[in-house]
Each structure stands twice: as C-alpha cells, then as structure tokens.
Design an enzyme around this catalytic site. Structure first.
Site, PDB file in Angstrom:
ATOM      1  CE  LYS A  89      -4.049   2.022   0.817  1.00 42.00           C
ATOM      2  NZ  LYS A  89      -3.924   2.475  -0.573  1.00 42.00           N
ATOM      3  CE  LYS A 113       4.218   7.811   5.764  1.00 41.70           C
ATOM      4  NZ  LYS A 113       3.938   8.800   4.725  1.00 41.70           N
ATOM      5  CE  LYS A 125       4.562   7.812  -2.521  1.00 42.22           C
ATOM      6  NZ  LYS A 125       3.785   8.343  -1.382  1.00 42.22           N
ATOM      7  N   GLY A 164      -3.322   8.067  -3.883  1.00 42.70           N
ATOM      8  CA  GLY A 164      -2.826   9.341  -4.406  1.00 42.70           C
ATOM      9  C   GLY A 164      -1.537   9.770  -3.732  1.00 42.70           C
ATOM     10  CG  ASP A 165       2.658  11.165  -2.963  1.00 44.03           C
ATOM     11  OD1 ASP A 165       2.538  11.266  -1.740  1.00 44.03           O
ATOM     12  OD2 ASP A 165       3.701  11.557  -3.553  1.00 44.03           O
ATOM     13  CB  THR A 208      -2.654  13.375   5.012  1.00 46.70           C
ATOM     14  OG1 THR A 208      -2.984  12.229   4.238  1.00 46.70           O
ATOM     15  CG2 THR A 208      -1.177  13.367   5.327  1.00 46.70           C
ATOM     16  CG  ASN A 239      -5.013  15.906   0.252  1.00 47.31           C
ATOM     17  OD1 ASN A 239      -4.502  15.087   1.000  1.00 47.31           O
ATOM     18  ND2 ASN A 239      -6.321  16.080   0.194  1.00 47.31           N
ATOM     19  CB  SER A 375      -5.621   4.639   2.260  1.00 48.11           C
ATOM     20  OG  SER A 375      -5.573   5.791   1.472  1.00 48.11           O
TER      21      SER A 375
HETATM   22  P1  NDP Z   1      -0.190  18.036  -3.506  1.00 38.92           P
HETATM   23  O1  NDP Z   1       0.293  17.812  -4.875  1.00 38.92           O
HETATM   24  O2  NDP Z   1      -1.655  18.106  -3.252  1.00 38.92           O
HETATM   25  O3  NDP Z   1       0.466  19.373  -2.918  1.00 38.92           O
HETATM   26  C1  NDP Z   1       1.829  19.596  -2.854  1.00 38.92           C
HETATM   27  C2  NDP Z   1       2.020  21.051  -2.500  1.00 38.92           C
HETATM   28  O4  NDP Z   1       3.384  21.304  -2.232  1.00 38.92           O
HETATM   29  C3  NDP Z   1       1.618  21.984  -3.627  1.00 38.92           C
HETATM   30  O5  NDP Z   1       1.102  23.162  -3.083  1.00 38.92           O
HETATM   31  C4  NDP Z   1       2.961  22.236  -4.319  1.00 38.92           C
HETATM   32  O6  NDP Z   1       3.030  23.436  -5.064  1.00 38.92           O
HETATM   33  C5  NDP Z   1       3.867  22.330  -3.102  1.00 38.92           C
HETATM   34  N1  NDP Z   1       5.251  22.109  -3.461  1.00 38.92           N
HETATM   35  C6  NDP Z   1       5.790  21.080  -4.155  1.00 38.92           C
HETATM   36  N2  NDP Z   1       7.102  21.237  -4.287  1.00 38.92           N
HETATM   37  C7  NDP Z   1       7.401  22.393  -3.652  1.00 38.92           C
HETATM   38  C8  NDP Z   1       8.581  23.112  -3.424  1.00 38.92           C
HETATM   39  N3  NDP Z   1       9.756  22.651  -3.898  1.00 38.92           N
HETATM   40  N4  NDP Z   1       8.526  24.259  -2.729  1.00 38.92           N
HETATM   41  C9  NDP Z   1       7.364  24.733  -2.248  1.00 38.92           C
HETATM   42  N5  NDP Z   1       6.197  24.094  -2.429  1.00 38.92           N
HETATM   43  C10 NDP Z   1       6.213  22.957  -3.126  1.00 38.92           C
HETATM   44  O7  NDP Z   1       0.486  16.880  -2.618  1.00 38.92           O
HETATM   45  P2  NDP Z   1       0.056  16.369  -1.197  1.00 38.92           P
HETATM   46  O8  NDP Z   1      -0.445  17.497  -0.373  1.00 38.92           O
HETATM   47  O9  NDP Z   1      -0.762  15.157  -1.380  1.00 38.92           O
HETATM   48  O10 NDP Z   1       1.469  15.863  -0.637  1.00 38.92           O
HETATM   49  C11 NDP Z   1       2.389  16.725   0.014  1.00 38.92           C
HETATM   50  C12 NDP Z   1       3.419  15.890   0.758  1.00 38.92           C
HETATM   51  O11 NDP Z   1       2.748  15.063   1.722  1.00 38.92           O
HETATM   52  C13 NDP Z   1       4.248  14.939  -0.080  1.00 38.92           C
HETATM   53  O12 NDP Z   1       5.530  14.811   0.514  1.00 38.92           O
HETATM   54  C14 NDP Z   1       3.493  13.622   0.062  1.00 38.92           C
HETATM   55  O13 NDP Z   1       4.321  12.501  -0.199  1.00 38.92           O
HETATM   56  C15 NDP Z   1       3.096  13.701   1.506  1.00 38.92           C
HETATM   57  N6  NDP Z   1       1.975  12.850   1.906  1.00 38.92           N
HETATM   58  C16 NDP Z   1       0.759  12.969   1.294  1.00 38.92           C
HETATM   59  C17 NDP Z   1      -0.298  12.199   1.711  1.00 38.92           C
HETATM   60  C18 NDP Z   1      -1.674  12.376   1.159  1.00 38.92           C
HETATM   61  O14 NDP Z   1      -2.599  11.748   1.680  1.00 38.92           O
HETATM   62  N7  NDP Z   1      -1.885  13.211   0.165  1.00 38.92           N
HETATM   63  C19 NDP Z   1      -0.130  11.164   2.748  1.00 38.92           C
HETATM   64  C20 NDP Z   1       1.167  11.184   3.391  1.00 38.92           C
HETATM   65  C21 NDP Z   1       2.173  11.979   2.937  1.00 38.92           C
HETATM   66  P3  NDP Z   1       2.825  23.390  -6.674  1.00 38.92           P
HETATM   67  O15 NDP Z   1       1.361  23.257  -6.862  1.00 38.92           O
HETATM   68  O16 NDP Z   1       3.390  24.689  -7.115  1.00 38.92           O
HETATM   69  O17 NDP Z   1       3.601  22.207  -7.178  1.00 38.92           O
END
Ligand code: NDP
Length: 443
Positions: A89, A113, A125, A164-165, A208, A239, A375
């Site tokens: 997963k 995790k 992943k 998703g991610d 999350t 997200n 999930s």
């Molecule tokens: P999203 O794609 O929804 O959002 C990512 C956000 O981070 C966007 O606002 C993006 O901006 C910004 N971002 C990406 N790169 C950079 C950077 N270099 N500097 C500043 N801002 C940046 O992803 P998620 O919210 O789903 O995921 C965010 C993190 O959380 C990841 O590390 C993911 O692996 C982790 N995660 C997510 C989970 C989930 O349920 N969604 C679960 C557990 C962990 P822009 O739109 O400009 O790219």
C-alpha cells in the site's frame, strides 16, 4: 564495524546515484542500532539487508498522445517494498522530479509508516515523471489510462492497493480506477482516494492533514501546550497543507503563511482557507492569486516561508524543503514544535538541530500516517461493501493518531531516547515488520 554500518555501506555501494534512498535508509537504520543490538536474531535473519531491498520494482513505458497529436512517452514505476504485514500500500506520485531514488525512499518510509498505523498494510510507492500541471483533462486521462494499462497486472485488492500522492488527486484516481475496471472487469477496492460516488471514504481527503494535527495536539498536550492562539506556518497548499491548516485553525491556531512551488503568502489576519481551496482545489491556479481575495496579504518569491516568526511549523509540501539554515531561523524566532505533513521535508541536520534545541519534532512517518490509515479504512469499507459516516471515519482516524503518538513516545522512552520521536517512530514501526519477517523465514 556494527551490523547497521555494514548494511548501510553495502546499500550505498549497491545502489549508487540514489541520494534520497541513502538519506532515508541512513536515518532509519542508524536509529535502529539500540533495538538491533538488543535482538541478535535480527542480524542472524538478515532483517536489515532484506528490509532495504524492495520485494520487486516494476518499471515501464507510458505512451500517450497529447492535444497536438504528438506522442509523449513517460516512465512508469511501482515499487513493492515489503508485504510482511499486509498487502502493499502506498501512493502514486506524478511529478517531473520522480525517479527511482525518490520512489525507493518513499516506499521504504512507507513500510514503517504503515506499520505504525496498527493496520495490516505493507509498504509500496509508485508513480511517473508525468506532470499533470498545465495538461488538459483529456491529456491527463490519456496518461492515466496508459499508465493503468500496464500497472493493472501487478495490483489488486489483496495484493497491492495504490493511492494518491503529489499530483495524483481525485481526478487521476478516477481515470485510473475507470481503466482498471474496464480492463479487468472487476469492481474492487484496488485504489484508495476514490470519489465518494464509487467507493471512496468520507474523510479521506482531510485525513493526512487532520491526522497531523491530531498527533501534534497529543504531543503538545503531553508537554503542557496546545494549538490555541499559536502562530502556525504551513508550507504547500495541496491536499495535506490545506487540511492541516483547517484543523489547526479549528483548534484555535492562526495560520499566517502558506506556499506553492512559485512563492509564499503571508497573511497576518490568518489565511483565508476558503480562498486557498478555491484557488487550488477548484481553479488549479497559483497561490499568488490569493492577493485578489486578501489585498492586504503579502506574496513573496524570494526568501523563505520559514523566515516568518511562528510558534509551530508544519512542512507539508515536499522532501528536503526545510534545511539547517531554516531550522536555525525558526528556533531563533521562538518555534516550539515542528510536525512533518510531507514525507522527509526536513533535512537530517535540520531535524538534529530541532532535537538539540528541545523543539518538539514529529517525523513524517508518524505524523502524516493518517492518510494511509484512512486509506486502509477505505479498503475495509470496500471489502464490507459498506460506507461509514464522516464522523465514524474521523473518530477512528483520531484514535489511530493518538495511538501512534503513544507508541512512538513509549518506544523512545524504552530505548533511552525520551522525546526523540524520530527514534521512537523508527523503532515502533520496525518491530512489527521485523518480527513478521523472522516468523516468515528467509523469503
Ligand atoms: P499536492 O500535490 O496536493 O500538494 C503539494 C504542495 O506542495 C503543492 O502546493 C505544491 O506546489 C507544493 N510544493 C511542491 N514542491 C514544492 C517546493 N519545492 N517548494 C514549495 N512548495 C512545493 O500533494 P500532497 O499534499 O498530497 O502531498 C504533500 C506531501 O505530503 C508529499 O511529501 C506527500 O508525499 C506527503 N503525503 C501525502 C499524503 C496524502 O494523503 N496526500 C499522505 C502522506 C504523505 P505546486 O502546486 O506549485 O507544485
């Protein structure tokens, strides 16, 4: 040389050019020294060698046709890291930066995790270097269908359940699910993060971010603090960031800054989350648009979000987004707690700096486990062919996050690292997986 050092040295030699994977493996393995020393069976059974080598890696071509009629080719990946405690997963990341090293680091972290959630899920992943940003809906669909046309061979509700991610939201999951159903004829919970009309779980979208705040709240309470009246920085505006900010605000905090990859906003009045949701979830635009809603706010493309004075920092964007210099600035400005919503957003030296200065630090593999936990609850609902209410899922999520805090706290204390939740999370996550691997023999 210790067992851990030997395994790490070998891992770096066998996997050159994978810096993110080296970083994640080093951080985890070094913190496992005390438990590995106390349990010689782990060395005897080669647990660390086997745990750091994925069960399998699938790499494939993803051809699709863009709106101008040109054929595009992306790389597709699925890394099935470890299924000792349950079916694989883990999310699918769609971002131009995606490569083997990044997915191996994410898959490796996912193993621990998922174990921490207390639910029966193994770690994986996957993803692609495809960038959904700026693509039309038709192009995204064409990519997702092509991606699933290969991926479907390796996944299934009892074998591997992707989610998703970054870059993979409800739209992408929908297209992938549609293609899986079309190819296999099966209506099963093979993906999570699905839409609510076709098997998704209420509260998954929020999970999350909310989970991060539930765990942080528990950690703060154990140290006679809470969110009420605190100034909070949340990096990202995706997200995780949006729902972390929402729950923190519900707990009385004031979120004063957020960002995307182009720049960051500062709003002393407290960030208007309805505006952020409209810009990001509905219009898919840049965060600079925020000034149209709040003209008194500031938008910056230089400096760093971490320069803004705060009590609590929540990195929720991406890996290695908070470095040593940022950590020193946060500490100087009076930050008392940091919670990782993203995966490995803090560089190791920055994390060390926080610990050295008694800043409470909740590592991602514990703090952001609420997403995968929910999930797994989506998988349960799919298997039962039932759907639970928002309140029921949210209550289970909260219980899981409180429990994770208790477990990482207990593990940190047991091994003499009280309040070092990096060590606590790694040891607590490791134990269940390692003991299952011992029980399964050399496989
Ligand atoms: P999203 O794609 O929804 O959002 C990512 C956000 O981070 C966007 O606002 C993006 O901006 C910004 N971002 C990406 N790169 C950079 C950077 N270099 N500097 C500043 N801002 C940046 O992803 P998620 O919210 O789903 O995921 C965010 C993190 O959380 C990841 O590390 C993911 O692996 C982790 N995660 C997510 C989970 C989930 O349920 N969604 C679960 C557990 C962990 P822009 O739109 O400009 O790219």
């Amino acid at each position: 040389m210790s067992y851990v050092s030997e395994v790490l040295q070998d891992l770096i030699k066998k996997n050159p050019n994978e810096p993110e994977f080296h970083q994640a493996a080093t951080e985890v393995l070094e913190s496992l020294e005390p438990i590995v020393e106390a349990n010689p069976v782990y060395q005897k059974m080669g647990i660390l060698e086997r745990l750091t080598e994925p069960d399998r890696i699938v790499m494939f071509r993803v051809p699709w046709v863009d709106d101008s009629g040109k054929i595009q080719v992306n790389k597709g990946y699925r890394i099935q890291f470890n299924n000792s405690i349950g079916p694989y997963k883990g999310g699918l990341r769609l971002h131009p930066s995606v490569n083997l090293s990044i997915l191996k680091f994410l898959g490796f972290e996912q193993v621990f995790k998922n174990s921490l959630t207390g639910l029966p899920i193994g770690g994986a992943k996957g993803g692609s270097n495809f960038d959904p940003k700026g693509k039309s809906d038709r192009e995204v669909m064409a990519f997702c269908q092509s991606f699933m046309t290969e991926l479907f061979k390796y996944i299934g509700k009892d074998t591997d359940v992707p989610a998703g991610d970054i870059g993979t939201g409800a739209r992408e999951i929908g297209y992938m699910f549609g293609q899986y159903k079309r190819i296999t004829g099966l209506y099963e919970g093979v993906l999570t993060g699905k839409g609510l009309t076709y098997g998704g779980s209420l509260a998954r979208k929020e999970a999350t971010g909310y989970g991060l705040i539930y765990l942080m709240n528990e950690m703060l309470a154990a140290h006679a603090m809470n969110f009420d009246g605190k100034r909070v920085l949340v990096s990202g505006s995706g997200n995780v960031a949006i729902y972390a900010a929402e729950k923190a605000a519900q707990y009385g905090a004031k979120v004063v800054a957020m960002c995307d990859s182009n720049g960051w906003i500062y709003d002393e009045a407290g960030v208007d989350l309805d505006a952020i949701k409209k810009i990001k979830e509905v219009e898919r635009k840049r965060i600079s648009e925020y000034l149209n809603y709040r003209p008194k706010a500031e938008y910056h493309t230089d400096g760093s979000i971490w320069d803004v004075p705060c009590d609590i920092a929540l990195p929720c964007a991406t890996q290695n987004e908070l470095n040593l210099e940022n950590a020193k600035t946060l500490i100087k400005n009076g930050c008392v707690a940091v919670g990782e919503g993203a995966n490995m957003p803090t560089t190791p030296d920055a994390a060390h700096e926080f610990l050295k200065n008694n800043v409470l630090f909740a590592p991602g593999k514990a703090a952001n486990a609420g997403g995968v936990a929910t999930s797994a609850l989506e998988m349960s609902q799919n298997s039962l062919r039932l759907s639970w209410s928002f309140e029921e899922v949210d209550a289970r999520l909260k219980g899981i996050m409180v429990n994770i805090y208790k477990n990482i706290d207990a593990a940190s204390e047991k091994y003499g690292f009280k309040d070092n939740f990096i060590v606590g999370a790694n040891i607590a996550g490791f134990t269940k997986v390692a003991d299952s691997m011992v029980a399964h023999g050399i496989v």
